[in-house]
Design a protein around this motif. Structure first.
Motif, PDB file in Angstrom:
ATOM      1  N   PHE A 183       0.267  -1.292   6.202  1.00 21.97           N
ATOM      2  CA  PHE A 183       1.478  -0.943   5.466  1.00 21.97           C
ATOM      3  C   PHE A 183       1.376  -1.392   4.010  1.00 21.97           C
ATOM      4  O   PHE A 183       1.787  -0.661   3.096  1.00 21.97           O
ATOM      5  N   GLU A 184       0.820  -2.566   3.762  1.00 21.47           N
ATOM      6  CA  GLU A 184       0.669  -3.048   2.391  1.00 21.47           C
ATOM      7  C   GLU A 184      -0.347  -2.212   1.621  1.00 21.47           C
ATOM      8  O   GLU A 184      -0.188  -1.971   0.417  1.00 21.47           O
ATOM      9  N   ASP A 185      -1.392  -1.750   2.313  1.00 20.56           N
ATOM     10  CA  ASP A 185      -2.325  -0.826   1.658  1.00 20.56           C
ATOM     11  C   ASP A 185      -1.620   0.463   1.256  1.00 20.56           C
ATOM     12  O   ASP A 185      -1.871   1.023   0.176  1.00 20.56           O
ATOM     13  N   PHE A 186      -0.768   0.930   2.145  1.00 20.92           N
ATOM     14  CA  PHE A 186       0.009   2.135   1.830  1.00 20.92           C
ATOM     15  C   PHE A 186       0.904   1.912   0.609  1.00 20.92           C
ATOM     16  O   PHE A 186       0.976   2.767  -0.285  1.00 20.92           O
TER      17      PHE A 186
ATOM     18  N   THR B  87      11.271   3.844  -7.555  1.00 22.14           N
ATOM     19  CA  THR B  87      10.369   3.636  -6.419  1.00 22.14           C
ATOM     20  C   THR B  87       9.366   2.531  -6.711  1.00 22.14           C
ATOM     21  O   THR B  87       9.100   1.661  -5.866  1.00 22.14           O
ATOM     22  N   VAL B  88       8.811   2.541  -7.917  1.00 23.17           N
ATOM     23  CA  VAL B  88       7.893   1.483  -8.333  1.00 23.17           C
ATOM     24  C   VAL B  88       8.600   0.133  -8.302  1.00 23.17           C
ATOM     25  O   VAL B  88       8.035  -0.880  -7.857  1.00 23.17           O
ATOM     26  N   ASN B  89       9.844   0.091  -8.768  1.00 23.31           N
ATOM     27  CA  ASN B  89      10.610  -1.154  -8.746  1.00 23.31           C
ATOM     28  C   ASN B  89      10.801  -1.662  -7.322  1.00 23.31           C
ATOM     29  O   ASN B  89      10.744  -2.870  -7.062  1.00 23.31           O
ATOM     30  N   GLY B  90      11.061  -0.733  -6.392  1.00 24.26           N
ATOM     31  CA  GLY B  90      11.260  -1.133  -5.002  1.00 24.26           C
ATOM     32  C   GLY B  90      10.010  -1.749  -4.405  1.00 24.26           C
ATOM     33  O   GLY B  90      10.080  -2.762  -3.688  1.00 24.26           O
ATOM     34  N   ILE B  91       8.847  -1.160  -4.687  1.00 21.47           N
ATOM     35  CA  ILE B  91       7.589  -1.729  -4.194  1.00 21.47           C
ATOM     36  C   ILE B  91       7.322  -3.078  -4.854  1.00 21.47           C
ATOM     37  O   ILE B  91       6.868  -4.035  -4.198  1.00 21.47           O
ATOM     38  N   ARG B  92       7.606  -3.163  -6.145  1.00 22.10           N
ATOM     39  CA  ARG B  92       7.443  -4.439  -6.847  1.00 22.10           C
ATOM     40  C   ARG B  92       8.342  -5.506  -6.230  1.00 22.10           C
ATOM     41  O   ARG B  92       7.931  -6.662  -6.062  1.00 22.10           O
ATOM     42  N   HIS B  93       9.564  -5.130  -5.883  1.00 25.50           N
ATOM     43  CA  HIS B  93      10.498  -6.074  -5.261  1.00 25.50           C
ATOM     44  C   HIS B  93       9.959  -6.581  -3.920  1.00 25.50           C
ATOM     45  O   HIS B  93      10.095  -7.764  -3.590  1.00 25.50           O
TER      46      HIS B  93
ATOM     47  N   TYR C 258       2.299   2.778  -4.901  1.00 29.50           N
ATOM     48  CA  TYR C 258       2.651   2.203  -6.206  1.00 29.50           C
ATOM     49  C   TYR C 258       1.825   2.857  -7.317  1.00 29.50           C
ATOM     50  O   TYR C 258       2.365   3.285  -8.343  1.00 29.50           O
ATOM     51  N   ASN C 259       0.508   2.943  -7.100  1.00 24.74           N
ATOM     52  CA  ASN C 259      -0.362   3.524  -8.127  1.00 24.74           C
ATOM     53  C   ASN C 259      -0.067   5.005  -8.340  1.00 24.74           C
ATOM     54  O   ASN C 259      -0.037   5.488  -9.476  1.00 24.74           O
ATOM     55  N   ASN C 260       0.147   5.731  -7.237  1.00 30.78           N
ATOM     56  CA  ASN C 260       0.405   7.165  -7.354  1.00 30.78           C
ATOM     57  C   ASN C 260       1.732   7.447  -8.044  1.00 30.78           C
ATOM     58  O   ASN C 260       1.819   8.322  -8.921  1.00 30.78           O
ATOM     59  N   ILE C 261       2.780   6.717  -7.654  1.00 33.16           N
ATOM     60  CA  ILE C 261       4.101   6.948  -8.251  1.00 33.16           C
ATOM     61  C   ILE C 261       4.122   6.509  -9.709  1.00 33.16           C
ATOM     62  O   ILE C 261       4.751   7.164 -10.562  1.00 33.16           O
TER      63      ILE C 261
END
Length: 214
Positions: A19-22, A116-122, A27-30
């Motif tokens: 899941f973390e790899d995903f 979306t990037v912010n959510g992954i960063r969070h 993150y990179n794609n978005i």
């Protein structure tokens, strides 16, 4: 844009690691999609500025080569110039308005990518960062940036309204020869553009709320 593919099928990794790899690949794609949307906004605005500059040599050509055999009552302008100039002005007004709508939608997509990037960063901040206040610079809120905040498109819409208002006035002047006052046209154009911007942002907020409620 290069797509990063996560390693989520590796049997050596457990569910959390996959899941973390995903998330990292997402993150990179978005993030790439976000910057690509910003680039498209800049490119479309430059193309639009180039487009609205085209009537200047066209007007010059009509003044030089236009037939003076039939003159209108608009300062002695030829009927060829009046007809073609009026049609061209209306087309530029319509194209300008449609380009603005497209740019607004690109901006909405860019904001959603940023959230979306912010959510992954969070997610990673909460999981690994113990002293978050010492390292956090960028936002990790999925409600930022705001759709209608100070970084919104309202100022750009106002710029479009001025240019489109000019061509709308020119169209009415050349075709009907009895347009309302220039200030009235510009105020109506400003209202139309800002109202359209508001509607697009409002619809985006409704879609976001619906997706969260599922």
């Amino acid at each position: 844009m290069e797509i990063n593919k996560p390693d989520i099928v590796s049997p050596e990794k457990n569910k959390d690691e996959r899941f973390e790899d995903f998330l990292l690949a997402e993150y990179n794609n978005i993030a790439s999609a976000h910057f690509n949307a910003k680039t498209q906004i800049s490119n479309f605005f430059r193309y639009y500025l180039l487009l609205i500059a085209l009537p200047l040599p066209v007007i010059g050509a009509f003044k030089v080569f236009g037939s003076d055999k039939y003159a209108s009552n608009l300062g002695g302008l030829s009927l060829d110039f009046v007809h073609y100039g009026g049609v061209l002005s209306f087309c530029l007004f319509a194209v300008g308005f449609l380009v603005m709508v497209y740019i607004i939608n690109l901006n909405v997509s860019s904001i959603l990518y940023a959230r979306t990037v912010n959510g992954i960063r969070h997610y990673y901040y909460e999981l690994y960062a113990e002293n978050l206040s010492e390292i956090q610079v960028l936002s990790d809120s999925i409600d930022r940036p705001r759709l209608s905040g100070r970084h919104s498109m309202y100022w750009i819409c106002a710029t479009f309204s001025i240019i489109d208002g000019f061509y709308c006035y020119l169209w009415l002047k050349l075709i009907f020869n009895c347009p309302p006052g220039a200030l009235t046209i510009f105020m109506l154009s400003l209202f139309l553009h800002l109202f359209c911007c508001y509607i697009v942002f409002k619809n985006a907020e409704i879609r976001i709320d619906k997706s969260r409620s599922k």
